[in-house]
Design a protein around this motif. Sequence first.
Motif, PDB file in Angstrom:
ATOM      1  N   UNK A 338      19.078  40.865  14.042  1.00 51.22           N
ATOM      2  CA  UNK A 338      19.537  39.649  14.618  1.00 51.22           C
ATOM      3  C   UNK A 338      20.002  39.004  13.856  1.00 51.22           C
ATOM      4  N   UNK A 339      21.323  38.371  14.072  1.00 53.13           N
ATOM      5  CA  UNK A 339      21.853  37.482  13.253  1.00 53.13           C
ATOM      6  C   UNK A 339      21.821  36.074  13.889  1.00 53.13           C
ATOM      7  N   UNK A 340      20.997  35.111  13.295  1.00 50.05           N
ATOM      8  CA  UNK A 340      20.772  33.980  13.975  1.00 50.05           C
ATOM      9  C   UNK A 340      21.080  32.719  13.070  1.00 50.05           C
ATOM     10  N   UNK A 341      22.192  31.963  13.430  1.00 53.87           N
ATOM     11  CA  UNK A 341      22.459  30.828  12.490  1.00 53.87           C
ATOM     12  C   UNK A 341      21.397  29.756  12.297  1.00 53.87           C
ATOM     13  N   UNK A 342      20.781  29.457  13.564  1.00 56.44           N
ATOM     14  CA  UNK A 342      19.798  28.511  13.700  1.00 56.44           C
ATOM     15  C   UNK A 342      18.365  28.635  13.000  1.00 56.44           C
ATOM     16  N   UNK A 343      18.216  30.028  12.482  1.00 58.11           N
ATOM     17  CA  UNK A 343      17.340  30.472  11.646  1.00 58.11           C
ATOM     18  C   UNK A 343      17.564  30.053  10.380  1.00 58.11           C
ATOM     19  N   UNK A 344      17.090  28.822   9.903  1.00 64.77           N
ATOM     20  CA  UNK A 344      17.554  28.337   8.691  1.00 64.77           C
ATOM     21  C   UNK A 344      16.276  28.373   7.577  1.00 64.77           C
ATOM     22  N   UNK A 345      15.173  28.765   8.066  1.00 61.27           N
ATOM     23  CA  UNK A 345      13.946  28.807   7.042  1.00 61.27           C
ATOM     24  C   UNK A 345      12.930  29.525   7.546  1.00 61.27           C
ATOM     25  N   UNK A 346      11.575  29.744   6.795  1.00 61.92           N
ATOM     26  CA  UNK A 346      10.420  30.443   7.433  1.00 61.92           C
ATOM     27  C   UNK A 346       9.310  29.455   7.282  1.00 61.92           C
ATOM     28  N   UNK A 373      19.353  34.383   8.991  1.00 60.21           N
ATOM     29  CA  UNK A 373      20.035  33.132   9.377  1.00 60.21           C
ATOM     30  C   UNK A 373      20.619  32.693   8.200  1.00 60.21           C
ATOM     31  N   UNK A 374      20.434  31.233   8.307  1.00 59.01           N
ATOM     32  CA  UNK A 374      21.337  30.533   7.111  1.00 59.01           C
ATOM     33  C   UNK A 374      22.478  29.606   7.592  1.00 59.01           C
ATOM     34  N   UNK A 375      22.577  29.129   8.722  1.00 55.98           N
ATOM     35  CA  UNK A 375      23.667  28.531   9.368  1.00 55.98           C
ATOM     36  C   UNK A 375      25.018  29.307   9.190  1.00 55.98           C
ATOM     37  N   UNK A 376      25.889  28.593   8.655  1.00 59.57           N
ATOM     38  CA  UNK A 376      27.343  29.568   9.151  1.00 59.57           C
ATOM     39  C   UNK A 376      27.157  31.021   8.132  1.00 59.57           C
ATOM     40  N   UNK A 377      26.324  31.126   7.476  1.00 64.75           N
ATOM     41  CA  UNK A 377      26.454  32.494   6.587  1.00 64.75           C
ATOM     42  C   UNK A 377      25.756  33.471   7.643  1.00 64.75           C
ATOM     43  N   UNK A 378      25.266  33.130   8.787  1.00 62.70           N
ATOM     44  CA  UNK A 378      24.958  34.259   9.647  1.00 62.70           C
ATOM     45  C   UNK A 378      25.928  34.151  10.911  1.00 62.70           C
ATOM     46  N   UNK A 379      27.229  33.500  10.834  1.00 60.74           N
ATOM     47  CA  UNK A 379      28.138  33.537  11.815  1.00 60.74           C
ATOM     48  C   UNK A 379      28.542  35.275  12.100  1.00 60.74           C
ATOM     49  N   UNK A 380      29.340  35.716  13.200  1.00 59.43           N
ATOM     50  CA  UNK A 380      29.876  36.738  13.154  1.00 59.43           C
ATOM     51  C   UNK A 380      30.810  37.239  12.222  1.00 59.43           C
TER      52      UNK A 380
END
Length: 414
Positions: A338-346, A373-380
């Motif tokens: 799952x690619x989730x931009x809002x997932x920014x850290x653990x 995740x990682x913000x824009x790095x996880x965009x489509x």
Amino acid sequence: MTIVCLRGDTALDEQDLRAHLAAMLRLENTAVLLGAGASVAAGGMTIMQLWKDFIRDHADTALRFSNDGFIAQEDTVLANFERDNPRGLPNIEILLDQLEMAQLDWHRRKPASRNLKTLKSDIALLLKCVVKAAILDEQAWAKPPAFDRLPYHVKLLQRLIGARQPGQASPWVFTTNYDLAVEWAAESVGIHTHTGFVGIHNRTFSPQSFDLGYRNINAKGEARFGCNDVYLAKLHGSLTWQCTDGEYRELAAPEAWPKLKNIVDGVEAVDESLMVFPRAAKYLQTVGFLSGELFRRFSDFLARPQSCIILTGYSFGDDHINRLLRSALLNPTLQVIAFLPEFIGTDPAQIEALKPEVKRLIALKSPRLTFVGGGANAYFNHMVDFLPDPMLYDLKEQEFRDRIKAISGDENAE
């Protein structure tokens, strides 16, 4: 910000992620699930953008929805949508469901405190916004866009197909979007798309077509490709589906466009015989067959051995899909990425800010669940670039085979 990647309880760097994706695309069955975020790269809107536009352009209607209890009061305030993680965002399709059931109830009871005509008008405005968001490119409805107009969708399909080996099943694309981004991208590069509809003059829904496929009869031995087609299941309907006398047809884009254009321009209201919206109030009609069949195909895929599904642009806002994904984890060979931009850290605080469904899955710490995740790095668009280039992959594989042969030759010489 660099990517944040967690597989089970193990952090992966970018190189590890690329290797993992390359291995997953070589499994027997592969699929992607595209949410609203995947269409942004093609000119579409996220649910947040759609709702922001709606309450900006139709503030009175949004306020009526709030006063009648359909949405929360804070969902009518534009400032609340400037934050990065709007967890309380209303689900447009659930809202449409509730509005339609209220319309039926008010029509039956005729409550003095409710204006049925106004409610119908407000529902039409919301449907119009949904249609407008799914149009993507007005010019493409008359003439299919060139491949460079949908570069990331084209690259996605090419890389999914390029990873298939002779004898392996064609990849699946499941989507909650109404737009034609996948169909246009496939057509622009000559990829055949199985949508469940068959026919020339009258393309009607025939789910058995999902059990069929294409093969290259000239591909012998170690053919360099395994398929040139994809299966497309539009779980929430499509702008080009039409219901006539209980039978569903798929219209060509130029055939559907005149009415859609009138809807966007406000010349006429949304004609629900042209579009299929997955609402509970409609389920007992024939849409139940169509929607139910597509979700059954989705569930069947998740139960197949040696399968991988990549989620992108999907924010875990659909409870039905969430339940199916959760249940599918009983399949011991299923891999979910799952690619989730809002997932920014653990960190615990960063995990706590995620949606409950995502937190629940992360807490399982299953090596079959990977979150990127990682913000824009996880965009489509970035997700597509993480997928392995088939040509490069095949070159590396050939180098590996050559080395194995060289080693074998050395041993035989001894």
